[in-house]
Design a protein around this motif. Structure first.
Motif, short mmCIF file in Angstrom:
data_model
loop_
_atom_site.label_atom_id
_atom_site.label_comp_id
_atom_site.label_asym_id
_atom_site.label_seq_id
_atom_site.Cartn_x
_atom_site.Cartn_y
_atom_site.Cartn_z
N GLY A 127 0.84 -1.19 0.00
CA GLY A 127 0.00 0.00 0.00
C GLY A 127 0.87 1.24 0.00
O GLY A 127 2.09 1.16 -0.16
N ASN A 154 -2.91 -2.35 -2.96
CA ASN A 154 -3.54 -1.26 -3.72
C ASN A 154 -2.78 0.05 -3.57
O ASN A 154 -3.35 1.08 -3.22
CB ASN A 154 -4.99 -1.09 -3.26
CG ASN A 154 -5.83 -2.31 -3.58
OD1 ASN A 154 -5.63 -2.96 -4.61
ND2 ASN A 154 -6.75 -2.65 -2.70
N SER A 156 -0.61 3.43 -4.75
CA SER A 156 -0.65 4.41 -5.83
C SER A 156 0.79 4.78 -6.17
O SER A 156 1.47 5.42 -5.38
CB SER A 156 -1.44 5.64 -5.39
OG SER A 156 -1.42 6.64 -6.41
N LYS A 171 -0.83 -8.55 -6.65
CA LYS A 171 -2.11 -7.87 -6.55
C LYS A 171 -1.88 -6.38 -6.73
O LYS A 171 -0.89 -5.83 -6.25
CB LYS A 171 -2.75 -8.11 -5.17
CG LYS A 171 -4.07 -7.40 -4.96
CD LYS A 171 -4.58 -7.63 -3.54
CE LYS A 171 -5.87 -6.85 -3.29
NZ LYS A 171 -6.34 -7.02 -1.89
N ASP A 173 -4.25 -2.41 -7.81
CA ASP A 173 -5.52 -1.74 -8.09
C ASP A 173 -5.63 -1.53 -9.59
O ASP A 173 -4.86 -0.78 -10.19
CB ASP A 173 -5.54 -0.40 -7.35
CG ASP A 173 -6.90 0.29 -7.44
OD1 ASP A 173 -7.72 -0.09 -8.29
OD2 ASP A 173 -7.14 1.21 -6.64
N THR A 174 -6.61 -2.18 -10.22
CA THR A 174 -6.75 -2.08 -11.66
C THR A 174 -7.25 -0.72 -12.12
O THR A 174 -7.24 -0.42 -13.32
CB THR A 174 -7.72 -3.17 -12.18
OG1 THR A 174 -8.97 -3.05 -11.50
CG2 THR A 174 -7.15 -4.56 -11.94
N LYS A 176 -5.80 2.03 -11.26
CA LYS A 176 -4.65 2.93 -11.25
C LYS A 176 -3.64 2.52 -12.32
O LYS A 176 -3.52 1.36 -12.69
CB LYS A 176 -3.98 2.92 -9.87
CG LYS A 176 -4.90 3.46 -8.77
CD LYS A 176 -4.30 3.30 -7.39
CE LYS A 176 -5.27 3.80 -6.33
NZ LYS A 176 -4.76 3.55 -4.96
N TYR A 196 -3.88 -7.30 -15.54
CA TYR A 196 -3.22 -6.05 -15.20
C TYR A 196 -2.53 -5.40 -16.40
O TYR A 196 -1.77 -4.46 -16.23
CB TYR A 196 -2.18 -6.29 -14.10
CG TYR A 196 -2.79 -6.75 -12.79
CD1 TYR A 196 -3.83 -6.03 -12.20
CD2 TYR A 196 -2.34 -7.88 -12.14
CE1 TYR A 196 -4.40 -6.43 -11.01
CE2 TYR A 196 -2.90 -8.29 -10.94
CZ TYR A 196 -3.92 -7.57 -10.38
OH TYR A 196 -4.48 -7.97 -9.19
N CYS A 199 -2.76 -1.67 -16.74
CA CYS A 199 -2.34 -0.85 -15.59
C CYS A 199 -0.99 -0.20 -15.80
O CYS A 199 -0.52 0.55 -14.93
CB CYS A 199 -2.26 -1.73 -14.34
SG CYS A 199 -3.86 -2.38 -13.82
#
Length: 206
Positions: A127, A154, A156, A171, A173-174, A176, A196, A199
């Motif tokens: 994260g 997830n 950024s 894993k 965040d799709t 971003k 992904y 992404c």
């Protein structure tokens, strides 16, 4: 380990006065964890203006580990044009695990505006936010050949530069997008339920 937030803040203020890392935050112990910490602007010549993970006895000693859960690491600057790497954090000998917080505004005349991960070192991202870095190569996270970087959450992330290195995806965040810069690109997805491929915005050689 230092756990008192007021003591962490006092030590963070020393970064403003750092000269070639004498007063920067260096991680020597086997395991350190921080949360709710703000490390403000620091300026050094060479590696890791905010934080240097170097273990004991530099590259030849026991590796250090830093776990970041929250807080802000802001605006470090390395000023040597040839060896000024990692404006915010340099993973020189050890492991950095990021679970949350913001790593932002690092400036390096060399590589790695936010983070530089040296050869044979490890960065695990679960994260957090990584942005607004500037460098001659790799404005965000710069990954040296032989380093291991894994995305497993997830986060950024504004950009990642792979210098002959690989990025392992478990894993992410799709919603971003990461700007992927590289000299030789290698991106691997492991046991993931999502596609992904959209992404990443790829620049450089592939």
């Amino acid at each position: 380990a230092i756990t008192d937030p007021s003591e962490l803040e006092k030590r963070a203020e020393l970064c403003k006065k750092a000269q070639d890392g004498v007063l920067r935050h260096a991680v020597h112990q086997a395991d350190r964890s921080v949360a709710g910490l703000r490390i403000p602007e620091g300026q050094v010549l060479n590696r890791g203006a905010n934080i240097l993970i170097q273990g004991s006895n530099g590259a030849s000693g026991t590796k250090g580990t830093l776990n970041i859960y929250s807080g802000n690491i802001v605006g470090g600057q390395t000023t040597n044009s040839s060896t000024g790497q990692a404006g915010n954090i340099h993973v020189y000998n050890g492991t950095l695990n990021v679970y949350g917080g913001t790593i932002t505004g690092g400036k390096a005349l060399g590589q790695g505006g936010n983070i530089l991960v040296a050869a044979d070192q490890t960065l695990n991202i679960y994260g957090g936010t990584f942005n607004d870095g500037t460098a001659s190569a790799g404005n965000g996270i710069y990954v040296v050949s032989g380093a291991k970087v894994t995305l497993d959450g997830n986060a950024s992330i504004e950009s990642i530069y792979l210098s002959g290195a690989s990025l392992i995806i478990k894993k992410m965040d799709t919603a971003k997008t990461i700007n992927l810069e590289s000299s030789k690109t290698g991106v691997f997805a492991q046991n993931v339920p999502a596609d992904y491929s959209g992404c990443f915005k790829v620049s450089g050689k592939s």
